[in-house]
Design a protein around this motif. Sequence first.
Motif, mmCIF file in Angstrom:
data_model
loop_
_atom_site.group_PDB
_atom_site.id
_atom_site.type_symbol
_atom_site.label_atom_id
_atom_site.label_comp_id
_atom_site.label_asym_id
_atom_site.label_seq_id
_atom_site.Cartn_x
_atom_site.Cartn_y
_atom_site.Cartn_z
ATOM 1 N N SER A 133 0.830 -1.199 0.000
ATOM 2 C CA SER A 133 0.000 0.000 0.000
ATOM 3 C C SER A 133 0.865 1.250 0.000
ATOM 4 O O SER A 133 1.942 1.283 0.602
ATOM 5 C CB SER A 133 -0.927 -0.007 1.212
ATOM 6 N N VAL A 134 0.370 2.259 -0.643
ATOM 7 C CA VAL A 134 1.054 3.535 -0.742
ATOM 8 C C VAL A 134 1.220 4.152 0.646
ATOM 9 O O VAL A 134 0.412 3.925 1.533
ATOM 10 C CB VAL A 134 0.275 4.486 -1.692
ATOM 11 N N GLY A 135 2.293 4.879 0.822
ATOM 12 C CA GLY A 135 2.461 5.622 2.065
ATOM 13 C C GLY A 135 3.781 5.416 2.775
ATOM 14 O O GLY A 135 4.077 6.134 3.727
ATOM 15 N N ARG A 136 4.592 4.458 2.340
ATOM 16 C CA ARG A 136 5.889 4.286 2.999
ATOM 17 C C ARG A 136 6.867 5.332 2.488
ATOM 18 O O ARG A 136 6.946 5.601 1.290
ATOM 19 C CB ARG A 136 6.472 2.896 2.725
ATOM 20 N N SER A 137 7.619 5.876 3.397
ATOM 21 C CA SER A 137 8.574 6.929 3.036
ATOM 22 C C SER A 137 9.816 6.333 2.380
ATOM 23 O O SER A 137 10.084 5.127 2.483
ATOM 24 C CB SER A 137 8.991 7.702 4.292
ATOM 25 N N VAL A 138 10.590 7.189 1.752
ATOM 26 C CA VAL A 138 11.871 6.778 1.186
ATOM 27 C C VAL A 138 12.778 6.261 2.302
ATOM 28 O O VAL A 138 13.523 5.291 2.114
ATOM 29 C CB VAL A 138 12.527 7.949 0.413
ATOM 30 N N LYS A 139 12.689 6.868 3.470
ATOM 31 C CA LYS A 139 13.488 6.436 4.620
ATOM 32 C C LYS A 139 13.180 4.980 4.969
ATOM 33 O O LYS A 139 14.095 4.178 5.216
ATOM 34 C CB LYS A 139 13.212 7.342 5.815
ATOM 35 N N VAL A 140 11.914 4.607 4.987
ATOM 36 C CA VAL A 140 11.505 3.236 5.288
ATOM 37 C C VAL A 140 12.023 2.282 4.212
ATOM 38 O O VAL A 140 12.548 1.204 4.513
ATOM 39 C CB VAL A 140 9.964 3.126 5.421
ATOM 40 N N LYS A 141 11.915 2.693 2.963
ATOM 41 C CA LYS A 141 12.381 1.841 1.858
ATOM 42 C C LYS A 141 13.895 1.654 1.911
ATOM 43 O O LYS A 141 14.401 0.538 1.711
ATOM 44 C CB LYS A 141 11.958 2.435 0.520
ATOM 45 N N LYS A 142 14.621 2.706 2.203
ATOM 46 C CA LYS A 142 16.080 2.600 2.305
ATOM 47 C C LYS A 142 16.488 1.682 3.449
ATOM 48 O O LYS A 142 17.412 0.877 3.318
ATOM 49 C CB LYS A 142 16.714 3.982 2.476
ATOM 50 N N LYS A 143 15.792 1.793 4.579
ATOM 51 C CA LYS A 143 16.080 0.930 5.726
ATOM 52 C C LYS A 143 15.800 -0.526 5.376
ATOM 53 O O LYS A 143 16.596 -1.423 5.698
ATOM 54 C CB LYS A 143 15.253 1.357 6.938
ATOM 55 N N LEU A 144 14.688 -0.785 4.704
ATOM 56 C CA LEU A 144 14.347 -2.132 4.289
ATOM 57 C C LEU A 144 15.427 -2.681 3.362
ATOM 58 O O LEU A 144 15.895 -3.811 3.532
ATOM 59 C CB LEU A 144 12.987 -2.143 3.595
ATOM 60 N N LEU A 145 15.841 -1.888 2.389
ATOM 61 C CA LEU A 145 16.873 -2.324 1.447
ATOM 62 C C LEU A 145 18.200 -2.603 2.146
ATOM 63 O O LEU A 145 18.876 -3.599 1.852
ATOM 64 C CB LEU A 145 17.069 -1.284 0.348
ATOM 65 N N GLU A 146 18.565 -1.759 3.090
ATOM 66 C CA GLU A 146 19.809 -1.956 3.827
ATOM 67 C C GLU A 146 19.773 -3.272 4.602
ATOM 68 O O GLU A 146 20.726 -4.062 4.560
ATOM 69 C CB GLU A 146 20.048 -0.783 4.777
ATOM 70 N N GLU A 147 18.671 -3.512 5.291
ATOM 71 C CA GLU A 147 18.550 -4.747 6.056
ATOM 72 C C GLU A 147 18.544 -5.963 5.136
ATOM 73 O O GLU A 147 19.208 -6.974 5.412
ATOM 74 C CB GLU A 147 17.285 -4.733 6.912
ATOM 75 N N LEU A 148 17.816 -5.887 4.044
ATOM 76 C CA LEU A 148 17.746 -6.997 3.100
ATOM 77 C C LEU A 148 19.122 -7.320 2.533
ATOM 78 O O LEU A 148 19.540 -8.489 2.506
ATOM 79 C CB LEU A 148 16.761 -6.661 1.976
ATOM 80 N N MET A 149 19.850 -6.315 2.102
ATOM 81 C CA MET A 149 21.172 -6.543 1.506
ATOM 82 C C MET A 149 22.158 -7.080 2.543
ATOM 83 O O MET A 149 22.957 -7.967 2.244
ATOM 84 C CB MET A 149 21.709 -5.272 0.861
ATOM 85 N N THR A 150 22.080 -6.585 3.761
ATOM 86 C CA THR A 150 22.957 -7.083 4.826
ATOM 87 C C THR A 150 22.690 -8.557 5.093
ATOM 88 O O THR A 150 23.623 -9.368 5.199
ATOM 89 C CB THR A 150 22.758 -6.254 6.114
ATOM 90 N N THR A 151 21.418 -8.914 5.175
ATOM 91 C CA THR A 151 21.046 -10.304 5.434
ATOM 92 C C THR A 151 21.499 -11.216 4.298
ATOM 93 O O THR A 151 22.064 -12.290 4.539
ATOM 94 C CB THR A 151 19.521 -10.426 5.635
ATOM 95 N N LEU A 152 21.277 -10.787 3.065
ATOM 96 C CA LEU A 152 21.663 -11.620 1.927
ATOM 97 C C LEU A 152 23.178 -11.712 1.781
ATOM 98 O O LEU A 152 23.706 -12.772 1.427
ATOM 99 C CB LEU A 152 21.004 -11.112 0.643
ATOM 100 N N ALA A 153 23.879 -10.632 2.077
ATOM 101 C CA ALA A 153 25.348 -10.666 2.022
ATOM 102 C C ALA A 153 25.890 -11.666 3.044
ATOM 103 O O ALA A 153 26.835 -12.411 2.754
ATOM 104 C CB ALA A 153 25.927 -9.277 2.255
ATOM 105 N N LYS A 154 25.292 -11.702 4.225
ATOM 106 C CA LYS A 154 25.709 -12.663 5.257
ATOM 107 C C LYS A 154 25.459 -14.099 4.815
ATOM 108 O O LYS A 154 26.122 -15.029 5.288
ATOM 109 C CB LYS A 154 24.982 -12.393 6.572
ATOM 110 N N ALA A 155 24.498 -14.288 3.901
ATOM 111 C CA ALA A 155 24.187 -15.621 3.370
ATOM 112 C C ALA A 155 24.980 -15.902 2.089
ATOM 113 O O ALA A 155 24.649 -16.818 1.332
ATOM 114 C CB ALA A 155 22.692 -15.736 3.111
#
Length: 126
Positions: free
Chosen positions: A75-97
């Motif tokens: 749903s619409v409404g997530r900020s760029v800040k939220v998206k960047k945080k999600l991407l950072e966490e996702l990439m960190t998790t996948l890099a660890k794998a």
Amino acid sequence: MPLVTVTVRKPKSTAFKATVVDAVHAALVSSGVPATDKFQRVLELDTEDFRFDPSYPDLQNERGESFVLIEILWSVGRSVKVKKKLLEELMTTLAKANFDTEQIMVCFKETSWENWSFGGGRLIHT
């Protein structure tokens, strides 16, 4: 309710696919999505059915057989800040794998709340 679609080239192991969807779900939960809000699908396509540019637009390593396209419809409404945080966490998790994060492309798609019917044809957000 995010709907996650992960597209990969065949063949990928169950572990490969589970690592990706579990990492996406963990990042979504960290961004405020309820843990029980899990709607995911993995599309495994033949090489001729999943074409992509190896380096567009500025990759450090070329895309190859391990390329993963992640689409998050929410749903619409997530900020760029939220998206960047999600991407950072996702990439960190996948890099660890041991995933090469240059092989991971994420596309956020947003839709308004009235476009979701979670069951029975009910539009609960109207």
